[in-house]
Structures are given as structure tokens and as C-alpha cells.
Write a protein that holds these residues in place. Sequence first.
Motif, PDB file in Angstrom:
ATOM      1  N   PHE A  25       0.831  -1.206   0.000  1.00 12.75           N
ATOM      2  CA  PHE A  25       0.000   0.000   0.000  1.00 12.75           C
ATOM      3  C   PHE A  25       0.864   1.255   0.000  1.00 12.75           C
ATOM      4  O   PHE A  25       0.662   2.167  -0.804  1.00 12.75           O
ATOM      5  CB  PHE A  25      -0.931   0.003   1.217  1.00 12.75           C
ATOM      6  N   TYR A  45      -8.011  -1.133   0.634  1.00 13.47           N
ATOM      7  CA  TYR A  45      -6.974  -2.007   0.073  1.00 13.47           C
ATOM      8  C   TYR A  45      -6.836  -3.287   0.889  1.00 13.47           C
ATOM      9  O   TYR A  45      -6.770  -4.388   0.329  1.00 13.47           O
ATOM     10  CB  TYR A  45      -5.657  -1.231   0.013  1.00 13.47           C
ATOM     11  N   ALA A  86      -6.099  -0.734  -6.724  1.00 20.65           N
ATOM     12  CA  ALA A  86      -5.410   0.446  -6.200  1.00 20.65           C
ATOM     13  C   ALA A  86      -5.570   1.619  -7.161  1.00 20.65           C
ATOM     14  O   ALA A  86      -5.854   2.742  -6.748  1.00 20.65           O
ATOM     15  CB  ALA A  86      -3.929   0.142  -5.969  1.00 20.65           C
TER      16      ALA A  86
END
Length: 123
Positions: A25, A45, A86
Motif C-alpha cells: 500500500f 486495500y 489500487a
Amino acid sequence: MIDAFKYEQSVSNFVAFISAVTFSFFVNSKLTFKKRPTTTGYMIYIGIMGFLSILSGYVGDRCNTSPMFMLISFSVISLVIGYFSAKHLVFKDNTALLNKSELVTTPPLADRLLCDPDAVRHS
């Protein structure tokens, strides 16, 4: 980690998963998408990648698939789905969603107060 800390395999897998997803991330945030990380984005996420992990484990158990095959397939699937989620969900460009007519052109109240003390009555 199992032998070093006397944890069950599930705990070790959970710690490894959280570490890997957290690293992914922040690297995606800084290097790939050049966006500021947010708590909401992080939670989205983690949720997406967690769901993929659970689904992969479920499919592997139900189909009695080799653990090595599931590891490799999960790695490939999570790489592809992780990137696209993402890009389109976590680090999406919110300004692209606005029409030019929806943009606010009125300056904030604090700016109007500096120029016009009577702006409080008009707000």
C-alpha cells in the motif's frame, strides 16, 4: 516465525499478510501512484486483498489444490487485481469525477472575510 515465536501457522500467515499488504500500500502510494495515503484507502486495500486471500484459500481447500500452486496463483492474481483496485478504487483521481460546471468558484468564507467584513451577513 512459527518456530521462533511458537505461533500457529494461521497467526504467522496473518502477520505476513498484513506486513506484505501494508508495504504494498505505501509503496504504491509513494512510488506508483504518487498519492498521499489515507486511512480509508488503506482499509479498502486491506479489505480487497484480504477477500482475495480468503477466496484463494477457500478455492484451494474446496478443490484440494496443491499449496504451491495456490501460492503462485494467488501471487499472480493479487498482483493484477491489487494494481487495478489500487488504481481505480484506492488512489483514483477524484477531480476527474467532477464536471467543470460542478466546480465551486466561490472563495471560502475565510478569504471573503479578509476582503469584505460584511460577507458574514451574506453567507
